[in-house]
Scaffold this motif. Structure first.
Motif, mmCIF file in Angstrom:
data_model
loop_
_atom_site.group_PDB
_atom_site.id
_atom_site.type_symbol
_atom_site.label_atom_id
_atom_site.label_comp_id
_atom_site.label_asym_id
_atom_site.label_seq_id
_atom_site.Cartn_x
_atom_site.Cartn_y
_atom_site.Cartn_z
ATOM 1 N N PRO A 13 -11.545 -26.984 5.742
ATOM 2 C CA PRO A 13 -11.557 -25.945 4.912
ATOM 3 C C PRO A 13 -12.782 -25.033 5.344
ATOM 4 C CG PRO A 13 -12.175 -27.845 3.640
ATOM 5 C CD PRO A 13 -11.648 -28.293 4.988
ATOM 6 N N THR A 14 -12.309 -23.577 5.383
ATOM 7 C CA THR A 14 -13.452 -22.663 5.619
ATOM 8 C C THR A 14 -13.297 -21.303 4.590
ATOM 9 O OG1 THR A 14 -14.346 -21.469 7.412
ATOM 10 C CG2 THR A 14 -12.024 -21.943 7.368
ATOM 11 N N ASP A 15 -14.464 -20.903 4.536
ATOM 12 C CA ASP A 15 -14.518 -19.630 3.636
ATOM 13 C C ASP A 15 -14.575 -18.438 4.777
ATOM 14 O OD1 ASP A 15 -14.310 -20.592 1.160
ATOM 15 O OD2 ASP A 15 -16.242 -21.087 0.960
ATOM 16 N N ASN A 16 -14.772 -18.735 5.960
ATOM 17 C CA ASN A 16 -14.593 -17.737 7.130
ATOM 18 C C ASN A 16 -13.363 -17.135 7.238
ATOM 19 O OD1 ASN A 16 -14.624 -16.469 9.829
ATOM 20 N ND2 ASN A 16 -16.582 -16.725 9.797
ATOM 21 N N LEU A 17 -12.980 -15.942 6.753
ATOM 22 C CA LEU A 17 -11.735 -15.309 6.868
ATOM 23 C C LEU A 17 -11.154 -15.251 8.274
ATOM 24 C CD1 LEU A 17 -12.238 -12.249 4.268
ATOM 25 C CD2 LEU A 17 -11.533 -14.599 3.839
ATOM 26 N N VAL A 18 -11.662 -14.905 9.125
ATOM 27 C CA VAL A 18 -11.357 -14.617 10.621
ATOM 28 C C VAL A 18 -10.887 -16.039 10.957
ATOM 29 C CG1 VAL A 18 -11.904 -14.067 12.777
ATOM 30 C CG2 VAL A 18 -12.660 -12.437 11.071
ATOM 31 N N ALA A 19 -11.942 -17.099 10.846
ATOM 32 C CA ALA A 19 -11.585 -18.493 11.219
ATOM 33 C C ALA A 19 -10.432 -19.018 10.566
ATOM 34 C CB ALA A 19 -12.999 -19.189 11.267
ATOM 35 N N ARG A 20 -10.211 -18.773 9.271
ATOM 36 C CA ARG A 20 -9.036 -19.400 8.580
ATOM 37 C C ARG A 20 -7.733 -18.645 9.136
ATOM 38 N NH1 ARG A 20 -10.235 -18.528 2.801
ATOM 39 N NH2 ARG A 20 -9.101 -16.322 3.035
ATOM 40 N N LYS A 21 -7.765 -17.500 9.290
ATOM 41 C CA LYS A 21 -6.592 -16.849 9.869
ATOM 42 C C LYS A 21 -6.239 -17.511 11.376
ATOM 43 C CE LYS A 21 -6.265 -12.600 7.349
ATOM 44 N NZ LYS A 21 -4.960 -12.731 6.899
ATOM 45 N N LEU A 22 -7.291 -17.772 12.359
ATOM 46 C CA LEU A 22 -6.863 -18.277 13.586
ATOM 47 C C LEU A 22 -6.636 -19.865 13.644
ATOM 48 C CD1 LEU A 22 -9.802 -16.775 15.545
ATOM 49 C CD2 LEU A 22 -7.259 -16.029 15.741
ATOM 50 N N THR A 23 -7.109 -20.520 12.426
ATOM 51 C CA THR A 23 -6.830 -21.764 12.581
ATOM 52 C C THR A 23 -5.758 -22.204 11.577
ATOM 53 O OG1 THR A 23 -8.681 -22.335 11.032
ATOM 54 C CG2 THR A 23 -9.198 -22.241 13.247
ATOM 55 N N TRP A 24 -5.216 -21.320 10.749
ATOM 56 C CA TRP A 24 -4.177 -21.886 9.614
ATOM 57 C C TRP A 24 -3.150 -22.702 9.926
ATOM 58 C CZ3 TRP A 24 -4.824 -22.095 4.856
ATOM 59 C CH2 TRP A 24 -3.921 -22.219 3.908
ATOM 60 N N ILE A 25 -2.490 -22.604 11.132
ATOM 61 C CA ILE A 25 -1.512 -23.453 11.474
ATOM 62 C C ILE A 25 -2.017 -24.890 11.704
ATOM 63 C CG2 ILE A 25 0.489 -23.892 12.720
ATOM 64 C CD1 ILE A 25 0.880 -21.704 11.222
ATOM 65 N N SER A 26 -3.153 -24.763 12.245
ATOM 66 C CA SER A 26 -3.678 -26.176 12.600
ATOM 67 C C SER A 26 -4.214 -26.638 11.385
ATOM 68 C CB SER A 26 -5.088 -26.036 13.529
ATOM 69 O OG SER A 26 -5.972 -27.157 13.811
ATOM 70 N N TYR A 27 -4.710 -26.163 10.315
ATOM 71 C CA TYR A 27 -5.186 -26.498 9.039
ATOM 72 C C TYR A 27 -4.039 -27.110 8.342
ATOM 73 C CZ TYR A 27 -6.887 -26.690 4.491
ATOM 74 O OH TYR A 27 -7.298 -26.950 2.930
ATOM 75 N N LEU A 28 -2.822 -26.300 8.488
ATOM 76 C CA LEU A 28 -1.449 -26.796 7.537
ATOM 77 C C LEU A 28 -1.037 -28.111 8.487
ATOM 78 C CD1 LEU A 28 0.984 -23.931 7.269
ATOM 79 C CD2 LEU A 28 -0.413 -25.124 5.472
ATOM 80 N N ASN A 29 -1.201 -28.460 9.619
ATOM 81 C CA ASN A 29 -0.673 -29.549 10.172
ATOM 82 C C ASN A 29 -1.787 -30.620 10.322
ATOM 83 O OD1 ASN A 29 1.198 -30.605 12.168
ATOM 84 N ND2 ASN A 29 -0.099 -30.514 13.605
ATOM 85 N N GLY A 30 -2.924 -30.523 9.495
ATOM 86 C CA GLY A 30 -3.846 -31.691 9.277
ATOM 87 C C GLY A 30 -4.413 -31.997 10.589
#
Length: 242
Positions: free
Chosen positions: A19-36
């Motif tokens: 998890p991250t509060d960096n908005l740009v990083a969150r958008k770029l990594t969202w699918i990766s985050y969803l996939n765990g």
């Protein structure tokens, strides 16, 4: 060489590290985050602690809730980190921290061993540790739960689209609602058309790739994760695409 190094760093940053509060990083990594991806990489039998991730998507451009749960071997309990991501409301912008309105509230709560055990039991009762229904496609402007994690060194992944029997049979949402002190209520469930044969509702507008709030996309569920590459950008199946 300098360009190559920058490119490599950018690509490396597109794989989620949590998890991250960096908005740009969150958008770029969202699918990766969803996939765990970060949880899967650290999931080794006999090592580390149990980790769980639960994401409630109620239109990606409007309301998303994410829960990261880390077990504590020393106490038998766990820590829950809850985040709420909503469409930015310009009337709430703090000039001292303009990005705060888009970050959303974050809450952390400690679980006792009993609370943690109940949480894991509810995941089990919801079928979270069973194989995921392959072929399901989840639209970004739809409603669904997506859960994954590492339990006793074993990776698991599952999805619950709305409307469906799977969504109706979810049992882990009760404990999460009780533990969620972000102060932001869950949105009401929309009235949607009947789901497709694959179990996922089709709510994406035809012929459009972007709505007024942002991009529209889909992710496809495989047996133990999202289909296709999830880093740097995952398999974003845009509305209207083939």
């Amino acid at each position: 060489m300098a360009f190559g190094g920058l490119a490599a760093a950018a690509l490396a940053g597109c794989s989620s590290v949590g998890p991250t509060d960096n908005l740009v990083a969150r958008k770029l990594t969202w699918i990766s985050y969803l996939n765990g991806d970060d949880l899967r990489a650290a999931c080794t039998k006999g090592e580390g602690t149990d980790r769980y991730r639960l994401v409630f998507n109620a239109d990606y451009n409007k309301h998303v809730r994410a829960y990261d749960v880390m077990g504590d071997r020393s106490t038998g309990g766990a820590v829950v980190e809850a985040r709420v991501l909503e469409a930015a409301d310009i009337t709430r912008i703090d000039l001292n921290d303009p990005a705060a309105v888009a970050r959303g509230p974050v809450d952390r709560v400690q679980l006792t061993p009993r609370q943690f055990a109940i949480f894991v039991l509810k995941l089990y009762e919801s079928g979270a540790f069973n194989p995921a229904p392959s072929g399901m496609r989840l639209p970004s402007n739809g409603v669904y739960w997506l859960v994954n994690g590492c339990r006793r060194g074993n990776w698991f992944f599952n999805a619950y689209p709305y409307p469906s029997d799977r969504f109706a049979d979810v049992r882990f949402d009760g404990p999460l609602r009780e533990l969620d002190h972000t102060g932001v209520p869950f949105p009401p469930l929309p009235r949607l058309a009947q789901p497709n044969l694959d179990g996922a509702p089709r709510t994406l507008p035809t012929g459009g790739r972007i709505d007024s709030a942002g991009p529209l996309f889909e992710v496809e569920v495989g047996r133990d994760g999202l289909v296709g590459p999830t880093a740097p950008f995952g398999r974003w199946l845009f509305a209207g695409g083939g």
